[in-house]
Design a protein around this motif. Structure first.
Motif, PDB file in Angstrom:
ATOM      1  N   GLN A 134       0.855  -1.191   0.000  1.00  0.00           N
ATOM      2  CA  GLN A 134       0.000   0.000   0.000  1.00  0.00           C
ATOM      3  C   GLN A 134       0.891   1.242   0.000  1.00  0.00           C
ATOM      4  O   GLN A 134       1.561   1.492   1.009  1.00  0.00           O
ATOM      5  CB  GLN A 134      -0.892   0.011   1.234  1.00  0.00           C
ATOM      6  CG  GLN A 134      -2.092  -0.939   1.121  1.00  0.00           C
ATOM      7  CD  GLN A 134      -2.890  -0.952   2.408  1.00  0.00           C
ATOM      8  OE1 GLN A 134      -2.317  -0.967   3.505  1.00  0.00           O
ATOM      9  NE2 GLN A 134      -4.190  -0.948   2.306  1.00  0.00           N
ATOM     10  N   ASP A 170       0.790  -6.668   2.064  1.00  0.00           N
ATOM     11  CA  ASP A 170      -0.299  -6.307   2.987  1.00  0.00           C
ATOM     12  C   ASP A 170      -1.651  -6.837   2.506  1.00  0.00           C
ATOM     13  O   ASP A 170      -2.064  -7.909   2.900  1.00  0.00           O
ATOM     14  CB  ASP A 170      -0.329  -4.783   3.209  1.00  0.00           C
ATOM     15  CG  ASP A 170       0.001  -3.993   1.944  1.00  0.00           C
ATOM     16  OD1 ASP A 170      -0.609  -4.302   0.902  1.00  0.00           O
ATOM     17  OD2 ASP A 170       0.866  -3.095   1.993  1.00  0.00           O
ATOM     18  N   VAL A 171      -2.322  -6.092   1.652  1.00  0.00           N
ATOM     19  CA  VAL A 171      -3.651  -6.504   1.199  1.00  0.00           C
ATOM     20  C   VAL A 171      -3.542  -7.027  -0.223  1.00  0.00           C
ATOM     21  O   VAL A 171      -2.463  -7.069  -0.792  1.00  0.00           O
ATOM     22  CB  VAL A 171      -4.658  -5.336   1.293  1.00  0.00           C
ATOM     23  CG1 VAL A 171      -4.707  -4.782   2.706  1.00  0.00           C
ATOM     24  CG2 VAL A 171      -4.308  -4.247   0.287  1.00  0.00           C
ATOM     25  N   ILE A 172      -4.682  -7.421  -0.819  1.00  0.00           N
ATOM     26  CA  ILE A 172      -4.634  -7.944  -2.183  1.00  0.00           C
ATOM     27  C   ILE A 172      -4.481  -6.795  -3.179  1.00  0.00           C
ATOM     28  O   ILE A 172      -5.195  -5.793  -3.103  1.00  0.00           O
ATOM     29  CB  ILE A 172      -5.906  -8.759  -2.494  1.00  0.00           C
ATOM     30  CG1 ILE A 172      -6.008  -9.944  -1.537  1.00  0.00           C
ATOM     31  CG2 ILE A 172      -5.889  -9.252  -3.944  1.00  0.00           C
ATOM     32  CD1 ILE A 172      -7.304 -10.738  -1.667  1.00  0.00           C
ATOM     33  N   GLU A 216      -6.805  -4.148  -8.163  1.00  0.00           N
ATOM     34  CA  GLU A 216      -7.699  -4.657  -7.120  1.00  0.00           C
ATOM     35  C   GLU A 216      -7.751  -3.624  -6.002  1.00  0.00           C
ATOM     36  O   GLU A 216      -6.705  -3.225  -5.480  1.00  0.00           O
ATOM     37  CB  GLU A 216      -7.183  -5.999  -6.579  1.00  0.00           C
ATOM     38  CG  GLU A 216      -8.061  -6.633  -5.502  1.00  0.00           C
ATOM     39  CD  GLU A 216      -9.425  -7.056  -6.032  1.00  0.00           C
ATOM     40  OE1 GLU A 216      -9.468  -7.854  -6.979  1.00  0.00           O
ATOM     41  OE2 GLU A 216     -10.444  -6.567  -5.500  1.00  0.00           O
ATOM     42  N   LEU A 217      -8.966  -3.205  -5.668  1.00  0.00           N
ATOM     43  CA  LEU A 217      -9.141  -2.151  -4.666  1.00  0.00           C
ATOM     44  C   LEU A 217      -8.310  -2.447  -3.420  1.00  0.00           C
ATOM     45  O   LEU A 217      -8.453  -3.500  -2.799  1.00  0.00           O
ATOM     46  CB  LEU A 217     -10.617  -2.047  -4.288  1.00  0.00           C
ATOM     47  CG  LEU A 217     -10.970  -1.012  -3.219  1.00  0.00           C
ATOM     48  CD1 LEU A 217     -10.558   0.382  -3.658  1.00  0.00           C
ATOM     49  CD2 LEU A 217     -12.459  -1.059  -2.920  1.00  0.00           C
ATOM     50  N   CYS A 218      -7.419  -1.500  -3.084  1.00  0.00           N
ATOM     51  CA  CYS A 218      -6.486  -1.775  -1.989  1.00  0.00           C
ATOM     52  C   CYS A 218      -6.463  -0.636  -0.984  1.00  0.00           C
ATOM     53  O   CYS A 218      -5.541  -0.508  -0.199  1.00  0.00           O
ATOM     54  CB  CYS A 218      -5.092  -2.049  -2.545  1.00  0.00           C
ATOM     55  SG  CYS A 218      -4.426  -0.700  -3.521  1.00  0.00           S
ATOM     56  N   GLY A 219      -7.483   0.239  -1.026  1.00  0.00           N
ATOM     57  CA  GLY A 219      -7.541   1.319  -0.042  1.00  0.00           C
ATOM     58  C   GLY A 219      -7.392   2.682  -0.702  1.00  0.00           C
ATOM     59  O   GLY A 219      -7.507   2.825  -1.926  1.00  0.00           O
ATOM     60  N   THR A 220      -7.132   3.666   0.134  1.00  0.00           N
ATOM     61  CA  THR A 220      -7.166   5.064  -0.302  1.00  0.00           C
ATOM     62  C   THR A 220      -6.291   5.357  -1.512  1.00  0.00           C
ATOM     63  O   THR A 220      -6.685   6.067  -2.414  1.00  0.00           O
ATOM     64  CB  THR A 220      -6.730   5.960   0.875  1.00  0.00           C
ATOM     65  OG1 THR A 220      -7.680   5.792   1.911  1.00  0.00           O
ATOM     66  CG2 THR A 220      -6.675   7.410   0.467  1.00  0.00           C
TER      67      THR A 220
ATOM     68  N   THR B 147     -13.204   6.901  -1.937  1.00  0.00           N
ATOM     69  CA  THR B 147     -13.265   5.445  -1.786  1.00  0.00           C
ATOM     70  C   THR B 147     -14.353   5.066  -0.795  1.00  0.00           C
ATOM     71  O   THR B 147     -15.062   4.080  -0.969  1.00  0.00           O
ATOM     72  CB  THR B 147     -11.898   4.914  -1.332  1.00  0.00           C
ATOM     73  OG1 THR B 147     -10.894   5.552  -2.104  1.00  0.00           O
ATOM     74  CG2 THR B 147     -11.803   3.429  -1.544  1.00  0.00           C
ATOM     75  N   ASP B 213     -13.629   1.246   3.209  1.00  0.00           N
ATOM     76  CA  ASP B 213     -13.122   1.513   1.863  1.00  0.00           C
ATOM     77  C   ASP B 213     -12.872   0.249   1.050  1.00  0.00           C
ATOM     78  O   ASP B 213     -11.994   0.213   0.215  1.00  0.00           O
ATOM     79  CB  ASP B 213     -11.860   2.366   1.928  1.00  0.00           C
ATOM     80  CG  ASP B 213     -10.767   1.718   2.755  1.00  0.00           C
ATOM     81  OD1 ASP B 213     -10.973   0.578   3.210  1.00  0.00           O
ATOM     82  OD2 ASP B 213      -9.714   2.343   2.944  1.00  0.00           O
ATOM     83  N   THR B 214     -13.692  -0.777   1.275  1.00  0.00           N
ATOM     84  CA  THR B 214     -13.494  -2.011   0.523  1.00  0.00           C
ATOM     85  C   THR B 214     -14.551  -2.209  -0.541  1.00  0.00           C
ATOM     86  O   THR B 214     -14.653  -3.293  -1.102  1.00  0.00           O
ATOM     87  CB  THR B 214     -13.568  -3.226   1.454  1.00  0.00           C
ATOM     88  OG1 THR B 214     -14.846  -3.218   2.096  1.00  0.00           O
ATOM     89  CG2 THR B 214     -12.479  -3.201   2.493  1.00  0.00           C
ATOM     90  N   GLY B 215     -15.363  -1.179  -0.819  1.00  0.00           N
ATOM     91  CA  GLY B 215     -16.477  -1.404  -1.732  1.00  0.00           C
ATOM     92  C   GLY B 215     -17.520  -2.279  -1.060  1.00  0.00           C
ATOM     93  O   GLY B 215     -17.441  -2.534   0.145  1.00  0.00           O
ATOM     94  N   TYR B 219     -13.488  -7.318   0.680  1.00  0.00           N
ATOM     95  CA  TYR B 219     -12.432  -8.333   0.697  1.00  0.00           C
ATOM     96  C   TYR B 219     -11.434  -8.107   1.831  1.00  0.00           C
ATOM     97  O   TYR B 219     -10.888  -7.020   1.972  1.00  0.00           O
ATOM     98  CB  TYR B 219     -11.626  -8.294  -0.611  1.00  0.00           C
ATOM     99  CG  TYR B 219     -12.283  -8.902  -1.828  1.00  0.00           C
ATOM    100  CD1 TYR B 219     -13.571  -9.366  -1.819  1.00  0.00           C
ATOM    101  CD2 TYR B 219     -11.552  -8.995  -3.011  1.00  0.00           C
ATOM    102  CE1 TYR B 219     -14.141  -9.920  -2.966  1.00  0.00           C
ATOM    103  CE2 TYR B 219     -12.113  -9.549  -4.163  1.00  0.00           C
ATOM    104  CZ  TYR B 219     -13.413  -9.998  -4.139  1.00  0.00           C
ATOM    105  OH  TYR B 219     -13.963 -10.532  -5.264  1.00  0.00           O
ATOM    106  N   PRO B 220     -11.137  -9.162   2.618  1.00  0.00           N
ATOM    107  CA  PRO B 220      -9.954  -9.091   3.457  1.00  0.00           C
ATOM    108  C   PRO B 220      -8.723  -9.391   2.593  1.00  0.00           C
ATOM    109  O   PRO B 220      -8.880  -9.941   1.517  1.00  0.00           O
ATOM    110  CB  PRO B 220     -10.187 -10.228   4.465  1.00  0.00           C
ATOM    111  CG  PRO B 220     -11.052 -11.218   3.742  1.00  0.00           C
ATOM    112  CD  PRO B 220     -11.870 -10.424   2.756  1.00  0.00           C
ATOM    113  N   LEU B 222      -7.798  -6.288   3.356  1.00  0.00           N
ATOM    114  CA  LEU B 222      -8.096  -4.869   3.519  1.00  0.00           C
ATOM    115  C   LEU B 222      -9.211  -4.674   4.543  1.00  0.00           C
ATOM    116  O   LEU B 222      -9.152  -3.796   5.410  1.00  0.00           O
ATOM    117  CB  LEU B 222      -8.506  -4.266   2.167  1.00  0.00           C
ATOM    118  CG  LEU B 222      -8.790  -2.757   2.154  1.00  0.00           C
ATOM    119  CD1 LEU B 222      -7.574  -1.978   2.636  1.00  0.00           C
ATOM    120  CD2 LEU B 222      -9.200  -2.288   0.767  1.00  0.00           C
TER     121      LEU B 222
END
Lengths: 271, 620
Positions: A134, A170-172, A216-220, B147, B213-215, B219-220, B222
């Protein structure tokens, strides 16, 4: 010609006209942006094939809709023809749609899928490890011992098969270079891979789709988590890699972590 | 069911605070109680009394039953458990909508107005998003707020799409269509509605703790590390899911057990079939998503590590459990609307529904196949895995039963006499929109094409074409079609046409260019994009504002016509199904007598027998 027959003929003619117009439109307008990888050709082939198949389907329903609305529009309620079913037509519809679904499953679906699978089994010329963080990408060229934290640019050689090993800290995240067409998630605790052969010299400055974009949505910072890619001649790439490997030992040849957190590698901070 | 004396009925909610307000107070009390229980246990365990996430989860779980009891479940239901007399909440006038009312028609209106409100709010959030996306760089929100607003928009709209049509028309119209006096379980029906306000209020409050903010997919990992709003999302999903399950039990039982004499399966209106299969989907699959978001919540509040890779958890597992519900859920979003569409087309073509059995088969086929396609949302998780081929096959197979719905639609209008009233305009627009949505979905089901299209604006355009183009257009088709039945009044035809054309044109201008954006490198869920995409994004934003403005026209018409519209009469459209064989609005028990179905619902031949006879005291 009976009215019934005329309805069928005119609708059929409308369908044919719409199909011709549709084919002309998709042939003259290139919906897809420039393709810059070998493997991506399968993706474009699949897309264009499906586009072609979808024209008669779309045109058929549209023709019936348009003709019916024009031909049978009334201002006061009036009884329509009491047709409950035309078994031959319904069976025909069912069989044709089943055949179409079967066809697209086999090709471009399976054929494209197998082509991509077999391309992925060939020996790569270069290994690159990418770690999504991130919100930037860390890049490693393990064979040369070069590791770059949040570089401003990723260099790749043209016409060389590159095997990306992807993971996340960290995240996807997900690997996507729009001009290459391929996409693969980067998952924490796992290593996934993707093989791509850039076909020509290109750069982000000339084509914004030559960028490694997190998909892939990963935050701000997700939107800004991209890094320009530059595809160069293999000799230029080798020279750069050698220089970078020497730089790793000593002073500042590494492509520079700038400690961005929000703006990703691209460096446009939008605060 | 308890009978109440007239005096008690007047007392219940007829004056003073509406029960909804009392529910909020009780709910607040429940929350404090739940949070206190957590604090006491934590204090006794010596780990510090206060921990916000645990207090919120347990507090909310206490507050929901307290709220439901407070809005009137105590009087109509709870007292019975203690051997006390129960009362029915049935005050006159507008107050009837603000408490635990058991009448399915009241509950249908509660659903309709509630989810229209949520729709307008979530639409306003979309306007904010399109303002941010009007040009590249930061515009009004910035990436963090964008987001979170995107997540809120997505999730609220998903709730609207899943709930509005079955909630409003499944409740109001379906029981009348099958000739029943009410739903099979009126108290469960009221429960299913009153579970929603706590969930919705929680979501609307989520920005106070920074949102999430994961939509809507959550999904984890996040979802395991972001703001507290993620827990609000999970709790709302669980409570809303419970409502769906409760409602679907009720739909299924009502349709199976309470049909009028003579209403055989072969005469069942197609909308009832759609609600039946929607109920099956909700009943079978909803618990799966509740499990998924509960596991994430447990990861967060008690360190369960189901999805924590460093502790041996598997983040991808979440996606399987989530989509195991959430793909069938997209059919929960569109099947009821397709049912509305197929209900309207015969009435305004004055023709039988074409290939009725094929259409029913199509709806059943979609429902069965929808359970085995979930991993097509996950092709890029492991792009070249062999399993993807199987999911490509099942996904492309679903185009066949979906095609049968189109067969029925185009066959019905062919050689009909198309009376282009507003419900018909919406139904025809649905055929067009859903055609685009369906065809563009085939591209996504194709593994090679999906490599490029996954997680781009192609997907955004595709699912808006299906879920808005069919699902929400179906909601408005149903509103205009049944508005005279529900309110007893006719809407303003001219304003309704203005709304239709603004919505249809605005919708297509907004979402059609998004396909191009996706192909040209715009990924979804982003607050910013490459400057080259600016002109098209500006166009999309302006078209989006136009689309948004169409709902102001609708709202004005909806409110004014409800209050002052001219009387509509029992059957303004000349339809045959049972809800049109009674007054507008129908009497408390729906019919003046006992309906018996004697004919086909869509037989518009002049000499055809009626669909149903209403037997009043032995006379027909």
């Amino acid at each position: 010609m009976s009215g019934r027959r005329r309805d069928l003929v005119v609708t059929g003619a409308l369908w044919v006209v719409l199909v011709i117009v549709g084919v002309l439109v998709v042939r003259s307008v290139d919906l897809l942006p420039a393709l810059r990888s070998e493997e991506g050709a399968e993706v474009d082939l699949a897309f264009n094939t499906l586009l072609l198949y979808s024209i008669p389907v779309f045109a058929f329903v549209l023709a019936v809709l348009l003709y019916s609305v024009v031909r049978w529009r009334v201002d006061e309620p009036e009884t329509g023809d009491q047709i409950r079913d035309v078994p031959a037509f319904s069976w025909g519809w069912f069989l044709v749609s089943t055949a179409l679904a079967g066809l697209i499953f086999v090709t471009p679906g399976l054929t494209g899928f197998f082509a991509l699978q077999s391309a992925a089994t060939e020996e790569p010329d270069l290994e690159v490890r990418l770690t999504g963080v991130q919100w930037h990408w860390d890049v490693e060229y393990p064979e040369a011992g070069v590791a770059l934290e949040a570089p401003q640019e990723i260099l790749l050689p043209a016409d060389r098969r590159v095997r990306f090993e992807l993971t996340s800290a960290d995240v996807i995240h997900a690997f996507w270079v729009p001009a290459f067409r391929l996409k693969q998630d980067a998952i924490p605790g796992e290593t996934t891979e993707l093989i791509v052969t850039p076909t020509e010299v290109s750069s982000y400055d000339a084509d914004p789709n030559v960028r490694l974009q997190c998909a892939e949505l990963c935050g701000t910072g997700h939107a800004r988590m991209y890094v320009p890619v530059r595809v160069v001649e293999p000799a230029e790439f080798e020279a750069w890699l050698t220089g970078a490997a020497m730089g790793m030992g000593g002073d500042g040849m590494d492509m520079g972590s700038d400690g961005m957190d929000m703006g990703g590698n691209a460096g446009h901070d939008e605060g | 069911m308890a009978t109440a004396t007239p005096q008690v009925e007047r007392r219940l909610g007829a004056s003073g605070l509406p029960f909804a307000a009392r529910g909020l107070l009780w709910g607040l009390g429940g929350f404090v109680l739940g949070a206190a229980v957590v604090a006491i246990i934590r204090a006794l365990a010596g780990v510090g009394a206060w921990r916000a996430d645990q207090a919120i989860v347990v507090g909310f779980l206490f507050s929901v039953p307290a709220f439901v009891l407070g809005v009137g479940a105590w009087e109509t239901w709870g007292r019975g458990w203690f051997g006390l007399e129960t009362y029915e909440y049935d005050p006159p006038g507008w107050r009837r909508y603000f408490g635990f009312n058991l009448d399915h028609k009241v509950i249908g209106v509660q659903y309709l107005v509630t989810f229209l409100t949520v729709f307008i709010l979530a639409g306003a959030v979309a306007m904010l998003m399109r303002t941010e996306l009007m040009d590249p760089g930061r515009t009004v929100l910035g990436p963090a707020s964008f987001t979170r607003f995107m997540s809120l928009h997505g999730f609220l709209m998903v709730l609207v799409a899943v709930t509005a049509v079955p909630g409003a028309f499944g409740n109001y119209v379906m029981p009348i269509m099958v000739g029943a006096e009410d739903m099979a379980f009126p108290r469960l029906n009221a429960l299913s509605f009153w579970l929603w306000p706590p969930a919705i209020l929680l979501l609307l409050a989520s920005p106070l703790v920074g949102g999430w903010d994961t939509g809507w997919t959550g999904y984890p990992p996040l979802a395991s590390v972001n703001n507290l709003g993620q827990i609000f999302y999970a709790l709302a999903f669980v409570v809303g899911g419970l409502s769906s399950i409760v409602a679907s039990v009720n739909f299924l039982t009502t349709i199976v057990k309470m049909r009028a004499r003579g209403l055989t399966w072969g005469r069942l209106p197609i909308f009832v079939w759609a609600i039946l299969l929607t109920g099956v989907l909700s009943l079978f699959f909803t618990q799966s998503v509740a499990v998924a978001v509960t596991m994430v919540t447990l990861d967060r509040i008690v360190g369960a590590a189901f999805f924590e890779p460093l502790l041996g958890g598997a983040p991808v597992l979440y996606q399987h459990i989530f989509w195991f519900y959430s793909h069938p859920a997209v059919y929960v979003m569109v099947l009821p609307s397709l049912g509305v569409m197929l209900e309207i087309l015969p009435v305004f073509s004055r023709k039988p529904l074409f290939a009725y059995r094929w259409a029913v088969g199509g709806i059943i086929g979609i429902s069965v196949l929808s359970g085995v396609v979930w991993a097509h949302h996950m092709f890029t998780v492991s792009a070249l895995s062999n399993a993807n081929a199987g999911f490509m096959l099942s996904t492309e197979a679903i185009s066949v039963p979906t095609g049968l719905v189109f067969l029925s639609a185009v066959g019905t209008i062919w050689r009909g006499r198309l009376w282009m009233k507003v419900p018909m305009l919406f139904a025809l627009a649905m055929v067009f929109n859903f055609l685009i949505g369906g065809i563009t979905g085939v591209f996504l089901s194709d593994i090679p094409a999906d490599y490029q299209l996954q997680d781009t604006y192609w997907v955004v355009a595709h699912f808006h074409y299906t879920i808005v183009g069919a699902g929400i257009f179906g909601l408005f088709a149903g509103i205009y079609y049944w508005f005279p039945k529900i309110t007893g009044r006719m809407f303003d035809e001219r304003l309704a046409r203005v709304h239709f054309w603004m919505m249809f044109v605005g919708f297509n201008l907004t979402f059609l260019p998004m396909f191009w954006l996706g192909l040209n490198g715009m990924n979804r869920r982003i607050a910013d994009y490459q400057p080259e995409l600016a002109p098209v994004n500006l166009f999309v934003s302006l078209a989006g504002f136009f689309l948004g403005a169409s709902f102001l026209v609708f709202l004005w018409n909806f409110v004014v016509s409800w209050k002052k519209g001219p009387p509509a009469g029992p059957n303004p459209w000349g339809a045959r199904t049972l809800e049109w064989q009674t007054s507008s609005p129908p009497p408390k028990l729906n019919f003046e007598g006992i309906p018996e179905v004697v004919g086909d619902p869509y037989d518009f031949a002049p000499d055809a027998p009626r669909h149903a006879e209403i037997e009043v005291g032995g006379e027909r």
